[in-house]
Write a protein that holds these residues in place. Structure first.
Motif, short mmCIF file in Angstrom:
data_model
loop_
_atom_site.label_atom_id
_atom_site.label_comp_id
_atom_site.label_asym_id
_atom_site.label_seq_id
_atom_site.Cartn_x
_atom_site.Cartn_y
_atom_site.Cartn_z
N UNK A 253 19.23 -5.55 1.23
CA UNK A 253 18.29 -6.59 0.81
C UNK A 253 17.00 -6.51 1.64
N UNK A 254 17.15 -6.39 2.96
CA UNK A 254 15.96 -6.36 3.83
C UNK A 254 15.11 -5.13 3.53
N UNK A 255 15.74 -4.00 3.22
CA UNK A 255 14.95 -2.79 2.96
C UNK A 255 14.18 -2.89 1.65
N UNK A 256 14.71 -3.62 0.68
CA UNK A 256 13.98 -3.78 -0.60
C UNK A 256 12.72 -4.61 -0.38
N UNK A 257 12.81 -5.67 0.42
CA UNK A 257 11.64 -6.53 0.63
C UNK A 257 10.67 -5.92 1.63
N UNK A 258 11.20 -5.39 2.73
CA UNK A 258 10.32 -5.06 3.85
C UNK A 258 10.67 -3.74 4.54
N UNK A 259 11.41 -2.86 3.88
CA UNK A 259 11.73 -1.57 4.50
C UNK A 259 10.47 -0.73 4.69
N UNK A 260 10.48 0.12 5.71
CA UNK A 260 9.35 1.01 5.96
C UNK A 260 9.04 1.85 4.72
N UNK A 261 7.79 2.30 4.64
CA UNK A 261 7.38 3.12 3.50
C UNK A 261 7.85 4.56 3.68
N UNK A 262 8.20 5.20 2.58
CA UNK A 262 8.42 6.64 2.57
C UNK A 262 9.63 7.14 3.30
#
Ligand SMILES: *[C@@H]1O[C@H](CO)[C@@H](O)[C@H](O)[C@H]1NC(C)=O
Ligand SMILES: *[C@@H]1O[C@H](CO)[C@@H](O)[C@H](O)[C@H]1NC(C)=O
Ligand SMILES: *[C@@H]1O[C@H](CO)[C@@H](O)[C@H](O)[C@H]1NC(C)=O
Ligand SMILES: *[C@@H]1O[C@H](CO)[C@@H](O)[C@H](O)[C@H]1NC(C)=O
Ligand SMILES: *[C@@H]1O[C@H](CO)[C@@H](O)[C@H](O)[C@H]1NC(C)=O
Ligand SMILES: *[C@@H]1O[C@H](CO)[C@@H](O)[C@H](O)[C@H]1NC(C)=O
Ligand SMILES: *[C@@H]1O[C@H](CO)[C@@H](O)[C@H](O)[C@H]1NC(C)=O
Length: 831
Positions: A253-262
């Motif tokens: 869930x956290x990576x979908x909202x605010x995970x680092x790019x690329x």
């Protein structure tokens, strides 16, 4: 989750029993009654404001943010604690209760572990507003893990900018976080430019979570476990008492909202593409409140209380109770009241709508002060293919590599039941005979290097058989590949791609299975008893890990919970549109935890492809962070309005949105009860032109205007008096939609829009009336300056009564190209 939610109460009761007997032996007769009572968690709401709303706690001005370290705040917090102790000591018997959590920041109350008879005493005490039994909290992911590759185009557009979300803190109340995941790494080459003066967190440490886990990207991490510890015997090797995520859900869930790019997504050594959060530069504040063994509302509300105090901008809840409250209105459960006060404190709350679709009135996000997010598909498809010896190619679902020769070399095709060990001693159940769950059932010489057909039968429907076991059997016996075909008497099944390091394909349609079986029978020689003697059919499985971007999208997902919104257990309808919006929630790639406590199939994986409204909610949370970054002064309801009025009601083929129905592969035209305002459209949401906003007092007016409501109930829950007032109808709450669940005759609905653009703009209003109604809008033409407001009157009258809701919209088109859509959902009951 449900299986692991089993509460291991027996052990706990035994402990309590021996304790009570030792201490209260002389009062045996009195305490025998107590001993027979189960203890449970009760949530208790008390009169009086939390620290966040205590007048003297505020610094200067009337900003919603408070400084928790100010003397007045500290003193108020301490006096709340003392009042709780006093109340409990004077009301309950010593030794009959445990305080699990104190809520004192956004609400005033506590979570208590005690018996029904003690709670009955508490209920009648002065100052006690509400008492509710803890309903538990679950993660809102569908059980089947699926694969989704990164929609590079869309994600790049939505959140790919190198500063997207900078300065915004998103709080996640969930199963914790995997701090070692590259999605949450801190990049020293790209330091954050803002200093988050509004946020004060903490880094709680523990198993798998050293202090270094709070690395600047993860700015704060806490865990709340008293509720979980009270109702279950936690397993020390899964239910870590630290912010560490042993499950994977919270990290996803956290990576979908605010995970680092690329971040490269690699599973089983295969590269699926790159992942990026919606707001890759937003900071993450972790509030772990759900454990692999159990989740309680007590821990969830304690987490929310802390998140409000810490100063998160946005709160993401991909977890929550699964059912409406038993004995109060949906809006007035202590959980929903807690969300009301989070909103009052300036926090935007984004909730998963639930996974109980496609049945009506299954949404579990009820209240107008949150955004309830439903799930839809994306245009990414993973399809695998099956090549038969006679040249026919069939489509299927898989997320594994090809069989021998990259799927070009045909190998022997064998139906599982024709490959059983002669005279083998194993039970003659579908599980052994056709579902390929047990290697010992097969003749190793026959199945080796062959493509084996297994059947999706009884064991899969009753939950005992798994794809993982088929893969285990395949590896153990050296199949060339497996094929999973449906049992025709059960019909088509629903297949979701799951990454496996073994060639295989799911063929979910009965019609396709018939083609394969026909070809197989044509080519297989049998003796007079029907036993196969020679296998001449051939097959090969093609590469299944390459995504294609074709087909209709978005489509509302089958599992996504549907409206209409309900007021209570009796399913009386609310004049509120829920869900609010749809966002991608089907086959979404996100960060995972290799421990994978609840999904053995995903053990060792760093990424998982999951489906659920759990995955949809963080898309909207991330997009809200982008809006907040560019418009720091917008209130939560302004952001919610911007997201709703700019959403789209058409799919990539230009058709009206469609939704998945009960039957596999069935679609029907979607309505706002499926998709809310429509599909989230991040680019336009940042510049909506007009907003329709509402605040705390509007919500109180709304609650007081509910039909047949006892005003004392509202006062009891909120502490606010109900002043009856001229325009007090629930449909007059200033939402970016109009919902009337029973329209009789005509009504006049009021809305107020505010120009939040930078320019004076002239708007023209147009109406698409719902079937069975006539709708007039006044005025239809207005010019509005920045920060100015304009009142609108919407007159609706019934022209023909209908059995069902019908839908329309009001479209305000600005001279500077802003388009503001207000969804109308009406059930015209009588003329
Ligand atoms: C950091 O915060 C201080 C006050 O708390 C403020 O004066 C300063 O401008 C902030 N710096 C940045 C880069 O926002
Ligand atoms: C605790 O979890 C471990 C790891 O999954 C498992 O092997 C063990 O059986 C569990 N213990 C209990 C008491 O459930
Ligand atoms: C394997 O087959 C797929 C199509 O099925 C093709 O896209 C891919 O390039 C092939 N790989 C190799 C190494 O030939
Ligand atoms: C299987 O059992 C039958 C009857 O008991 C016997 O006649 C036959 O030889 C056995 N076959 C094998 C392969 O052991
Ligand atoms: C589920 O189906 C399998 C396969 O036939 C069977 O062995 C098992 O007993 C069933 N279990 C339940 C709980 O019905
Ligand atoms: C292959 O066999 C199946 C089953 O008999 C049949 O439906 C299909 O048309 C055949 N394909 C070709 C290309 O002949
Ligand atoms: C509206 O009603 C008409 C006639 O009853 C019907 O043909 C039409 O399909 C309805 N439209 C919608 C959108 O329900």
């Amino acid at each position: 989750m449900s299986k692991s939610m089993a509460q291991k109460r027996a052990t706990f009761t035994a402990l309590v029993t021996s304790f009570s007997l030792t201490i209260f032996i002389s009062m045996f007769l009195v305490y025998i009654a107590c001993l027979e009572e189960d203890r449970s968690i009760y949530l208790v709401l008390l009169e009086g404001d939390g620290v966040a709303f205590h007048e003297a706690s505020h610094g200067h001005g009337d900003s919603a943010r408070i400084d928790p370290n100010r003397g007045a705040s500290v003193a108020h917090g301490r006096s709340i604690l003392e009042s709780h102790d006093l109340l409990l000591q004077n009301t309950l018997d010593i030794g009959t209760y445990t305080i699990l959590h104190t809520f004192k920041h956004h609400i005033n109350g506590f979570a208590l572990y005690t018996t029904p008879s003690q709670v009955a005493r508490l209920r009648v005490m002065a100052g006690v507003k509400m008492v509710e039994k803890d309903r538990g909290a679950k993660m809102m992911t569908t059980y089947t893990p699926e694969v989704l590759s990164l929609r590079k185009g869309i994600w790049a557009q939505e959140g790919g900018e190198r500063n997207a979300g900078e300065g915004v803190v998103i709080g996640f109340v969930d199963s914790g976080i995997n701090p070692l995941h590259p999605s949450f790494a801190y990049d020293p080459m790209q330091t954050f430019t803002s200093n988050l003066s509004h946020f004060v967190g903490a880094c709680e440490t523990g198993p798998h979570f050293p202090l270094s886990s709070c690395n600047g990207k993860i700015v704060s991490a806490r865990y709340f476990s008293a509720g979980a510890e009270a109702v279950a015997t936690l397993n020390a090797s899964l239910d870590f008492l630290s912010p560490f995520d042993a499950d994977g859900h919270g990290s996803h869930v956290a990576s979908i909202a605010a995970g680092n790019a690329g971040v490269p997504v690699v599973v089983n050594d295969y590269y699926y593409g790159r992942a990026s959060g919606m707001a890759p530069r937003a900071r993450i504040a972790v509030y772990k409140a759900i454990y692999p063994s159990v989740g309680t509302l007590a821990d969830v509300i304690a987490a929310i209380d802390q998140a409000v105090l810490d100063g998160v901008d946005i709160l993401t809840l991909s977890i929550g109770p699964d059912d409406p409250p038993q004995d109060t209105l949906t809006f007035l459960s202590i959980f929903d009241i807690s969300l009301l006060y989070a909103q009052k404190a300036g926090v935007l709350v984004v909730q998963a709508a639930g996974n109980k679709g496609p049945a009506p009135s299954t949404v579990v996000s009820y209240s107008p002060w949150t955004i309830g997010v439903a799930a839809c598909t994306t245009d990414r498809r993973y399809s695998a293919s099956l090549l038969l010896g006679n040249g026919t190619i069939l489509d299927g679902v898989g997320l594994s590599g090809a069989s021998f020769g990259n799927g070009t070399i045909l190998q022997k095709l064998i139906l599982a039941k024709d490959a059983l060990k002669i005279n083998g001693t194993f039970p003659r159940t579908p599980e052994y005979i056709e579902e390929c769950q047990h290697p010992e059932a097969f003749d190793p010489n026959i199945v080796f290097a062959s493509v084996i057909m297994c059947t999706f039968s009884e064991g899969f429907y009753n939950g005992t058989s798994t794809l993982g076991a088929i893969v285990h059997t395949s590896k153990a016996l050296g199949f060339a590949a497996y094929i999973l075909i449906p049992n025709p008497s059960y019909g088509d099944y629903i297949a979701e791609p799951i990454p496996f390091d073994f060639p295989g394909i799911m063929i979910p349609r009965v019609a396709d299975a018939k083609v394969i079986l026909q070809n197989y029978e044509d080519e297989t020689k049998r003796d007079e008893k029907g036993s196969a003697t020679e296998f001449c059919a051939r097959a090969a499985v093609g590469e299944g890990r390459v995504a294609s971007f074709t087909g209709r999208s978005p489509v509302v997902s089958r599992f996504s919970s549907r409206g209409p919104d309900i007021i209570d257990m009796k399913r009386n309808l609310a004049d509120i549109l829920k869900p609010d919006i749809i966002a991608p929630g089907h086959q979404i790639w996100g960060a995972w935890t290799p421990i994978s406590a609840l999904q053995p199939m995903l053990t060792g994986h760093n990424f998982a492809l999951l489906s659920g409204t759990s995955m949809a909610a963080p898309h909207v949370a991330g997009i809200a962070a982008l809006i907040k970054q560019y418009n720091p002064l917008w209130t939560p309801s302004m952001i919610a309005s911007a997201i709703s009025t700019t959403s789209t009601k058409h799919d990539n083929l230009g058709d009206v949105l469609m939704a998945e129905g009960f039957q596999p592969n069935s679609l029907y035209p979607s309505t706002p009860l499926d998709h809310g305002a429509g599909a989230v459209n991040p680019n336009d949401a940042n510049d909506p032109g007009l907003v329709l906003s509402s605040g705390y007092t509007d919500y109180i007016t709304f609650l007081c205007s509910l039909p047949n409501i006892d005003p004392n109930i509202i006062t009891a829950a909120t502490g606010e008096p109900c002043n009856t007032h001229l325009f007090a109808y629930p449909y007059n709450l200033n939402l970016p939609s109009v919902t009337i669940s029973a329209l009789k005759g005509s009504v006049s609905v009021r809305r107020t829009v505010m120009n939040i653009g930078n320019n004076r703009e002239t708007y023209v209003g147009a109406v698409i009336p719902p079937n069975g109604t006539r709708v007039n809008l006044y005025p239809t033409l207005f010019t509005i300056s920045p920060q100015e407001t304009q009142d609108l009157e919407i007159q609706l009258s019934v022209t023909q009564s209908m059995e069902k809701f019908s839908f329309g919209e009001i479209v305000l088109t600005g001279s500077l190209n802003h388009i503001v859509r207000i969804t109308l959902s009406v059930k015209p009951v009588s003329i």
